[in-house]
Design a protein around this motif. Structure first.
Motif, short mmCIF file in Angstrom:
data_model
loop_
_atom_site.label_atom_id
_atom_site.label_comp_id
_atom_site.label_asym_id
_atom_site.label_seq_id
_atom_site.Cartn_x
_atom_site.Cartn_y
_atom_site.Cartn_z
N VAL A 106 9.13 2.47 2.78
CA VAL A 106 10.03 3.07 1.80
C VAL A 106 9.55 4.49 1.47
CG1 VAL A 106 11.08 2.82 -0.47
CG2 VAL A 106 10.40 0.77 0.82
N PRO A 107 10.29 5.52 1.83
CA PRO A 107 9.88 6.88 1.49
C PRO A 107 10.19 7.21 0.04
CG PRO A 107 11.99 6.97 2.60
CD PRO A 107 11.57 5.52 2.58
N THR A 108 9.55 8.24 -0.48
CA THR A 108 9.85 8.67 -1.85
C THR A 108 11.33 8.98 -2.01
OG1 THR A 108 9.25 10.94 -1.24
CG2 THR A 108 7.54 9.59 -2.30
N VAL A 129 0.87 -1.17 0.00
CA VAL A 129 0.00 0.00 0.00
C VAL A 129 0.91 1.22 0.00
CG1 VAL A 129 -1.92 -1.13 1.21
CG2 VAL A 129 -0.16 0.06 2.53
N HIS A 130 0.30 2.40 -0.16
CA HIS A 130 1.08 3.63 -0.05
C HIS A 130 0.23 4.71 0.61
CE1 HIS A 130 -0.59 6.54 -3.02
NE2 HIS A 130 -1.10 5.45 -3.55
N ASN A 131 0.90 5.72 1.11
CA ASN A 131 0.19 6.87 1.69
C ASN A 131 0.62 8.18 1.04
OD1 ASN A 131 2.72 7.38 2.81
ND2 ASN A 131 2.17 6.70 4.87
N GLY A 132 1.15 8.08 -0.15
CA GLY A 132 1.68 9.24 -0.84
C GLY A 132 3.16 9.39 -0.58
N ALA A 133 3.52 9.54 0.68
CA ALA A 133 4.92 9.76 1.05
C ALA A 133 5.71 8.48 1.22
CB ALA A 133 5.00 10.58 2.34
N GLN A 134 5.02 7.36 1.50
CA GLN A 134 5.70 6.08 1.74
C GLN A 134 5.06 4.97 0.93
OE1 GLN A 134 4.75 6.23 6.04
NE2 GLN A 134 6.89 5.65 6.40
N LEU A 135 5.90 4.07 0.45
CA LEU A 135 5.47 2.78 -0.10
C LEU A 135 5.69 1.75 0.99
CD1 LEU A 135 4.70 0.72 -2.30
CD2 LEU A 135 7.08 0.82 -3.09
#
Length: 219
Positions: A159-161, A54-60
């Motif tokens: 994992v951050p961008t 999943v992701h939250n925009g800033a992190q995978l």
């Protein structure tokens, strides 16, 4: 119709790796089998591997789940030969510019990130980039030699961008990119190679972006 790996967006932010299993369970995120048994004739052993993201925009947020007969994680530090251990890998091209990142992590959470257009001459991410990836393993973070006897283990990565350090991604949201997921263990008693998307080559080679498949991040 082309197969797609869809990555749902969640609202939780600043997620730690140790929280990922719970967050995905609560969100009802199911595992996807990584079950293309690459080069099965030469490497007949086939462990079981699944992945969910999943992701939250800033992190995978990545959760791997593996069942195999021997588990190994001897690489002593990041940027070592983690592919020789029980290793889970995400190769991703976040921008369609002919390059891709290989993010490889063993069962103890020791990892490497490489960048470039092909197998040869890949650039290894500096330690300050690797340190941005939070990691959790059900087997702990201390390197270990072969553990015999079939068992199931899990690995989670936040994992951050910024881990995709050449591209300055603002967000994962809405990305429609190419990639593949792999499981290997080059120096295990029974070496093996699994992939999410099939690879049609005579010899083992994960560094083939022409066999990447679609990866779609929800907006």
């Amino acid at each position: 119709m082309e197969k797609k790996f869809n990555i749902k967006r969640i609202s939780a932010t600043n997620v730690k790796a140790a929280e990922i299993c719970r967050i995905m369970d609560e969100a009802g995120i199911g595992f996807v089998p990584v079950d293309n048994h690459c080069w099965a004739e030469a490497f007949p052993y086939r462990p079981k591997m699944e992945v969910r993201m999943v992701h939250n925009g800033a992190q995978l947020l990545i959760n791997y789940r593996v069942t195999e007969e021997t588990v190994r994680a001897v690489a002593p530090h990041d940027d070592g030969n983690v592919w020789e251990d029980s290793c889970c890998e995400l190769f991703l091209s976040p921008v369609a510019d002919g390059t891709y990142y290989n993010m490889e992590c063993n069962a103890a959470g020791t990892m490497l990130i490489g960048f470039g257009p092909k197998r040869e001459g890949r650039e290894r991410a500096p330690q300050e980039v690797l340190d941005k990836v939070d990691r959790w393993s059900s087997l702990g973070r201390t390197p270990f030699d072969n553990i015999e006897g079939e068992q199931t283990w899990q690995l989670c990565l936040a994992v951050p961008t910024e881990a995709y350090y050449h591209h300055h991604l603002e967000s994962f949201a809405g990305l429609q990119v190419k990639g593949n997921v792999y499981k290997c263990g080059d120096k295990l008693p029974h070496p093996h190679f699994l992939s999410l998307y099939p690879i049609d080559l005579p010899k083992p080679d994960f560094h083939r972006p022409n066999f990447f498949g679609s990866v779609v991040f929800e907006k």
